[in-house]
Scaffold this active site. Structure first.
Site, PDB file in Angstrom:
ATOM      1  N   TYR A 140       0.820  -1.223   0.116  1.00  0.00           N
ATOM      2  CA  TYR A 140       0.034  -0.070   0.029  1.00  0.00           C
ATOM      3  C   TYR A 140       0.774   1.371  -0.011  1.00  0.00           C
ATOM      4  O   TYR A 140       0.354   2.262  -0.523  1.00  0.00           O
ATOM      5  CB  TYR A 140      -0.945   0.040   1.279  1.00  0.00           C
ATOM      6  CG  TYR A 140      -2.211  -0.902   1.098  1.00  0.00           C
ATOM      7  CD1 TYR A 140      -2.369  -1.700   0.048  1.00  0.00           C
ATOM      8  CD2 TYR A 140      -2.783  -1.207   2.250  1.00  0.00           C
ATOM      9  CE1 TYR A 140      -3.283  -2.740  -0.023  1.00  0.00           C
ATOM     10  CE2 TYR A 140      -3.870  -2.219   2.171  1.00  0.00           C
ATOM     11  CZ  TYR A 140      -4.249  -2.779   1.130  1.00  0.00           C
ATOM     12  OH  TYR A 140      -5.424  -3.763   0.987  1.00  0.00           O
ATOM     13  N   LYS A 190       3.491 -15.271   3.334  1.00  0.00           N
ATOM     14  CA  LYS A 190       3.606 -16.126   2.134  1.00  0.00           C
ATOM     15  C   LYS A 190       5.106 -16.472   1.848  1.00  0.00           C
ATOM     16  O   LYS A 190       5.750 -16.357   0.657  1.00  0.00           O
ATOM     17  CB  LYS A 190       3.087 -15.507   0.886  1.00  0.00           C
ATOM     18  CG  LYS A 190       2.455 -16.225  -0.282  1.00  0.00           C
ATOM     19  CD  LYS A 190       1.832 -17.608   0.035  1.00  0.00           C
ATOM     20  CE  LYS A 190       1.538 -18.218  -1.231  1.00  0.00           C
ATOM     21  NZ  LYS A 190       0.716 -19.441  -1.054  1.00  0.00           N
ATOM     22  N   ASP A 222      -2.848 -18.173   2.588  1.00  0.00           N
ATOM     23  CA  ASP A 222      -3.948 -19.032   1.821  1.00  0.00           C
ATOM     24  C   ASP A 222      -4.588 -20.119   3.028  1.00  0.00           C
ATOM     25  O   ASP A 222      -5.573 -20.031   3.129  1.00  0.00           O
ATOM     26  CB  ASP A 222      -3.511 -19.693   0.410  1.00  0.00           C
ATOM     27  CG  ASP A 222      -2.361 -20.020   0.396  1.00  0.00           C
ATOM     28  OD1 ASP A 222      -1.467 -19.931   1.495  1.00  0.00           O
ATOM     29  OD2 ASP A 222      -1.801 -20.717  -0.471  1.00  0.00           O
ATOM     30  N   ASP A 246      -5.337  -6.761   5.989  1.00  0.00           N
ATOM     31  CA  ASP A 246      -6.651  -6.023   5.309  1.00  0.00           C
ATOM     32  C   ASP A 246      -7.661  -7.120   4.714  1.00  0.00           C
ATOM     33  O   ASP A 246      -8.801  -6.964   5.342  1.00  0.00           O
ATOM     34  CB  ASP A 246      -6.374  -5.094   4.166  1.00  0.00           C
ATOM     35  CG  ASP A 246      -7.067  -4.233   3.889  1.00  0.00           C
ATOM     36  OD1 ASP A 246      -8.525  -4.008   4.240  1.00  0.00           O
ATOM     37  OD2 ASP A 246      -7.231  -3.391   2.832  1.00  0.00           O
ATOM     38  N   ASP A 250     -11.255  -8.608   7.206  1.00  0.00           N
ATOM     39  CA  ASP A 250     -13.023  -8.492   6.724  1.00  0.00           C
ATOM     40  C   ASP A 250     -13.274  -9.704   6.788  1.00  0.00           C
ATOM     41  O   ASP A 250     -14.561 -10.014   7.055  1.00  0.00           O
ATOM     42  CB  ASP A 250     -12.479  -7.648   5.283  1.00  0.00           C
ATOM     43  CG  ASP A 250     -12.370  -6.223   5.304  1.00  0.00           C
ATOM     44  OD1 ASP A 250     -12.399  -5.695   6.355  1.00  0.00           O
ATOM     45  OD2 ASP A 250     -12.420  -5.724   3.910  1.00  0.00           O
TER      46      ASP A 250
END
Length: 355
Positions: A140, A190, A222, A246, A250
């Protein structure tokens, strides 16, 4: 005694509604304690000043002891250039306040267990974990570039970059929180693909040596997204980088039944923090008195706890919310058959009446 200085960003959509409810709750639980300073940010600031975060707004937030934020954005501003979008104001205030640790609790309230979309046997084991998300690094805040290949084809790249100190400080936040909970940290990365994730894992393991009482687990992102659905009760404190945090936070909001129920705190060094619910501006219900103010009200409780060490008052707010839910009172987003549907302002008043 001087009052505590709080900057207030109502924002867009339902933001002013949920912020208004929260200020009334704070005034009830701690009368004459706060001095609130309202500032413009997001779409409303674009309309008034032509930019999502005016310099004066940021200055007021920087001079405050804490900042309380509603929500920003909406389709009205979707066609703005990237640097003028409402969300750019949000990134700007986070950077300007030097808050780097986003704390997002995911706890299922017992009265809302039926709203959990997971199987009953999974929900009954309990859901109570915290996501500690690194907030000012990663993709970001990396380099963003649109370009053309030598063949003339359009292309783009976004750079994910992390330095050692950024990883180390967020890891310490997670481990310190775990020490006050069940002493389990799950670091999500990851590392099988990304070089930045391999550095992340290496630094987290170094920090873990300073907290021998805490058990450290590693999960690829994942796999973590699957395990949050399969066995959420096994998580205690999750620490991860900006983008993964992020997305997973959610997902966590849906696990507990409503995105309108989750508060968050963004903390830096010291006690100053930025407090915001994780829901969006919901322009489709703005002005209709349907918005659930609980997420923002719980942000107020987090502000009392983390910025002002007012733990007793924070407990009172959280207990009042629990009592209202036990009474079967529900805004539209958490309404189920057999409960009583009420408006956002009624939810505010019911919480205040229990203080």
């Amino acid at each position: 005694m001087s009052k505590k200085n709080v900057a207030v960003i109502p924002g867009d959509g339902i933001g002013p509604e949920v912020i208004g409810a929260t200020l009334k709750v704070l005034e009830k639980v701690a009368p004459n304690t706060f001095e609130f300073h309202e500032v413009a940010m997001g779409g409303n600031a674009i309309d008034k000043y032509g930019e999502p975060l005016p310099a004066e707004s940021l200055k007021i937030c920087q001079n405050a002891e804490a900042t309380l934020l509603g929500a920003v954005g909406g389709p009205k501003w979707d066609n703005q250039p990237p640097e003028k979008r409402p969300e750019r104001g949000l990134l700007g205030v986070r950077s300007g306040l030097e808050v780097f640790a986003n704390i997002r609790p995911a706890k299922i309230f017992a009265p809302l267990a039926s709203a959990c979309p997971l199987r009953k046997d999974i929900a009954e084991k309990g859901i109570d974990f915290i996501i500690v998300r690194e907030l000012t690094g990663g993709i970001y805040f990396g380099k963003h570039e649109a370009f053309k290949t030598p063949e003339g084809e359009r292309a783009a790249r976004d750079v994910m970059e992390y330095s050692e100190h950024e990883i180390r400080r967020i890891a310490h936040v997670a481990f310190k929180m775990a020490m006050g909970r069940r002493k389990i940290v799950t670091s999500i990365d990851k590392a099988n693909i990304l070089t930045s994730s391999r550095l992340w894992r290496e630094i987290v393991e170094e920090v873990a040596k300073e907290y021998p009482e805490v058990k450290l687990n590693h999960l690829y992102v994942d796999n973590a997204s699957m395990q949050l659905i399969r066995v959420p009760s096994e998580f205690d404190v999750i620490v991860t980088e900006n983008t993964f945090g992020d997305i997973l936070s959610d997902e966590a909001s849906q696990i507990i039944g409503s995105i309108g129920m989750i508060p968050s705190a963004s903390l830096g060094e010291g006690n100053r923090g930025l407090y915001e619910p994780i829901h969006g501006s919901a322009p489709d219900i703005a002005g209709q008195n349907k918005a659930n103010p609980i997420g923002t009200i719980l942000c107020g409780a987090m502000m009392l706890r983390y910025s002002f060490n007012m733990n007793a008052e924070a407990d009172k707010i959280e207990n009042a919310v629990d009592e209202v839910l036990k009474a079967g009172l529900r805004t539209p987003d958490i309404y189920t058959e057999g409960t009583k549907l009420i408006t956002g302002s009624q939810m505010r008043d019911e919480i205040i009446s229990r203080l």
